[in-house]
Design a protein around this motif. Sequence first.
Motif, PDB file in Angstrom:
ATOM      1  N   GLY A  98       2.586   0.908  12.839  1.00 42.29           N
ATOM      2  CA  GLY A  98       3.106   1.421  14.096  1.00 42.29           C
ATOM      3  C   GLY A  98       3.237   2.917  14.231  1.00 42.29           C
ATOM      4  N   GLY A 111      -5.352   1.817  11.929  1.00 35.05           N
ATOM      5  CA  GLY A 111      -5.257   2.948  11.004  1.00 35.05           C
ATOM      6  C   GLY A 111      -4.076   2.893  10.064  1.00 35.05           C
ATOM      7  N   CYS A 112      -3.048   2.100  10.398  1.00 34.24           N
ATOM      8  CA  CYS A 112      -1.880   2.098   9.507  1.00 34.24           C
ATOM      9  C   CYS A 112      -1.194   0.748   9.431  1.00 34.24           C
ATOM     10  CB  CYS A 112      -0.875   3.171   9.927  1.00 34.24           C
ATOM     11  SG  CYS A 112       0.010   2.797  11.450  1.00 34.24           S
ATOM     12  N   ALA A 141      -3.654   4.285  16.629  1.00 31.52           N
ATOM     13  CA  ALA A 141      -5.079   3.994  16.825  1.00 31.52           C
ATOM     14  C   ALA A 141      -5.302   2.641  17.490  1.00 31.52           C
ATOM     15  CB  ALA A 141      -5.805   4.036  15.480  1.00 31.52           C
ATOM     16  N   CYS A 142      -4.356   1.726  17.305  1.00 35.64           N
ATOM     17  CA  CYS A 142      -4.546   0.343  17.759  1.00 35.64           C
ATOM     18  C   CYS A 142      -4.010   0.109  19.173  1.00 35.64           C
ATOM     19  CB  CYS A 142      -3.821  -0.594  16.800  1.00 35.64           C
ATOM     20  SG  CYS A 142      -2.035  -0.320  16.850  1.00 35.64           S
TER      21      CYS A 142
HETATM   22  S1  FES Z   1      -2.623   0.709  13.372  1.00 31.79           S
HETATM   23 FE1  FES Z   1      -1.415   2.477  13.312  1.00 31.79          FE
HETATM   24  S2  FES Z   1      -0.056   2.131  14.934  1.00 31.79           S
HETATM   25 FE2  FES Z   1      -1.148   0.281  14.825  1.00 31.79          FE
END
Ligand code: FES
Lengths: 804, 164
Positions: free
Chosen positions: B45, B41-42, B49-50
């Motif tokens: 960090g 999602g980003c 989501a990951c």
């Molecule tokens: S994708 Fe958002 S914390 Fe890893």
Amino acid sequence: MNTVIGNPLPRVEDARLLTGQGKYIDDLGTPGNTAQAAIVRSSYPHAYIQSIDITEALSVPGVKGVITGKDVQTYLNPFSVGVSTPVKYYPIAIDKVRYVGEPVAVVIAKNRYIAEDAAELVKVKYETLEPIVDIEKSIEEDAPILHENVGSNIANHRNFHYGNVDQAFNDADRIIKHKFNFPKYTATPIETYGIIAQYESSSDQYTIQANFHGPFIIQSVMAGALKIPSNRLRIIVPKDIGGSYGIKAGTFPYMVLCAVASRIIGCPVKWIEDRQEHLSASSSGTDRVTYIEAAVKEDGKVLGLKMKMIDNVGAYIRAPEPACLYRTHANSTGAYDIPNLMIDGYVVMTNKLPTGLIRGYGGQELYFPLERIMQMIAFDLGLDPAEVIQKNLIKAEQFPYHTASGGIYDSGDYEKAFHLALDTGKYQEFRQKQEEARRKGKIFGVGLACIVEPSGSNMGYITIALTPEERAASLPKSGASEAATISMDPMGSVNVRISTTPSGQGHETVAAQIVSDVLQIPTEQINVVAELDTSTSAWSIASGSYSSRFASLGSSAVYYAAHKVREKILKIAAHHLQVAEDDLTIENASIYSKADPSKKYSVKRAAGSAHWNPMSLPEGMEPGIYETYFYTAKKAEAPDENDLINSSVTYGFVADLVTVEIDPETGEVNILDYITIHDAGKLLNPLIVDGQIFGGLVHGLGGALYEELAYDEKGQFLTGSFMDYLVPTAPEIPNITIKHIESPSPVTPLGAKGLGEGNTMSAPVAIANAVSDALKPYQITIDSLPLSPNKIWNLLSEQKVTNS
Amino acid sequence: MGVHQIRLTINGKTFVEEAEPRMLLSDFIRENCGLTGTHVGCEHGVCGACTVIVNGSAVRSCLMFAVQADGEEIQTVEGLSQNGELTPLQQNFKECHGLQCGFCTPGILMSTSDYLAKNPEPSKKEIKEMLSGHLCRCTGYDGILKAIQKTVEDNKETILIEGS
Ligand code: FES
Ligand code: FES
């Protein structure tokens, strides 16, 4: 079987989403030759592109090609938009950039890592220009102009007079006015944009899979931009979308950009946006300046309103904008009985990210000045804000209520809901507490907001951006349609296909509930297909999910389609049983005669006859069971020559009461209690309803306290990560109490209205009212958001300085 | 750029795949191992989501390189339910409407499973603190909080019953 509509049924979607089996855009399979895109973006807010050097990027192993604005021009028209101003908007800058983040080149490579490496090697030379970011300065004489061919930064201007505004202002005891700023903020779905686009030269057809969710009028807009007949643009929406809240709806320029890239490079192109791109260059809500004036009597009765609204759509105006300005047109006077209204509406362009749909769309921008002025009226007249609201609320016996600007509020009991809010929030008791707290040097406040929540947009409303004369010259637009298809296969199993492209709202569950009730089949046996494919699904221009239209429109299409199936199987059974059709009913998968229940025919057999034994069907009946219903709400006429428009189909009501404590040392706003009372007509699934309300409220809370897409005065973008763009996390969520009353809508077959956006509209102003109430002893008035500790602290310290 | 051979287990299954040293663990899990339940999602960090579990600790797979996970044991959302049976936590997410779009959900389930294994009886405040590492834009966190609280309560009851 009992009815399941109205039950808090857990969702059918959950099993797959909880086990990692969701199918979002980035999870879909792609053809083996698919390449990935990385986009080179402008780091300047306003500049001419002098040259783009792609040689170095092209030499990176694995790069398949680099395209720029010049390359795509052959294949594209500018996107069309519903205003007469000739703004040319392409998905990539052609010769000039107008916001930080605007695409200038696309690198296509074997994988994303290589594409991003090569993107850094693309060299763009700019000649910078003076940027403009301030709404009001953008319309000053000497403001830098974004679009030279337009000649000014104004994309649209309309003036509306309803009732007798002059009279109202003459009759008033006082005129109370103020200017308000609503900020630019966004929705940040956790899943970013994603696209897989493929051009097939043999059929001259584009197929685009994307987490785009309507309105599907944009399909026509995109086909126009791609210069192809509309049936040569096939859009496929995956069944799972990782949130949107409007941001993935509306003109989705990257779909067209990837489509053209696929054509030029000659292979399917996939692009998954990253977070920084999403924040700087996807879409956002619209920031607005409002000058509001209220003509009031000494007793708090509002006779008339004047509002000058200036919407900032960013660098380009793109469909459905300028809808932010007009979506709430019918409910411009909110929950109040105010027959005299003047609106002077401007839409301007500045060097910021272009805007689009967002949860609450137009509502938060409207209610921020409106509900703030109601409180200011009370303060000015020395009345209690609750009294002023009460005095002006539309009364239960006035429904259906016709608003000044053409709205028809279908049902409601606003006073009852408002009193429930006051009682639940112990309003009087809090006032006493507040007094005591003040004596102890503590800062307590209570805010109220009463808002009308429109849902199910009338597709005609956007044409209000045109003058009646301009409208008369074009095809009228009206209606709020949606389609659903229900089929029974040879074994009697049911498939339901919806075109409401959900992104987490549980449409599959609610559709199954409705079909279950109509056909008397357990929900577990119903298969709902939420993928939309413009080549094979039943859809119309209004299809998609936005303006909370599922409960009012999508559900109605499902309901009537289910009834068509029901009628057909009853006809088949009646024919076989040799009884009258109206003597038959369905229960527990069995059709039987009410007069003689021993006469039975199973639903499965009726479906079976239609497929296996069509010769046995009644004379003239088609074989198979495959029924599509296109529904449109009746009360969705095109605007008339007096600019009267019922811009939505149903209108819910929300009454909020919020209490806050402000820390004088830090300026931090601490929400003590948030009470929200909803009237959304008949509730189809209370579990999903409350989930939607929580989500919408927390988004509103973010808008009130934390969220802003910030730019400096030079147009540089400041909030490109989740470290800078703050969204509420679990510890920030206050105590929230939700209560419902149900005034069924007479307009929809199930009595339901849309919901889930109401508190996004109400929370920013409810909280601003609470903070203003708290800071009243300091003569501080809140007229902009977000209410960060920094802002409050500054206001407090300025005040201390002037006092000392 | 050279590639490395990486051998690791995910949900008890061994995977041997090649990856460049700069490949993120999140991409490796999704693309090379084909387990798309872990979401991104980003990639900086914050959103959570990951989140996956690496050697018994919840980590953000977007902040780790695949080569760093060589030889490690990983759990992802696909490994939670066994034989088609949802875990009590998953079941409670369903009952309490702890998810809408479901995009944030796998990360939250992994963090919570790890957290509850180590802190079986957290307070509401502690649960909120744990959740502060995750962004959810759909639910307003209410259903998530209820689902986790219910799981904690159910566990207490089970322990009581087993103990009696
Ligand atoms: S994708 Fe958002 S914390 Fe890893
Ligand atoms: S359920 Fe959609 S982001 Fe959490």
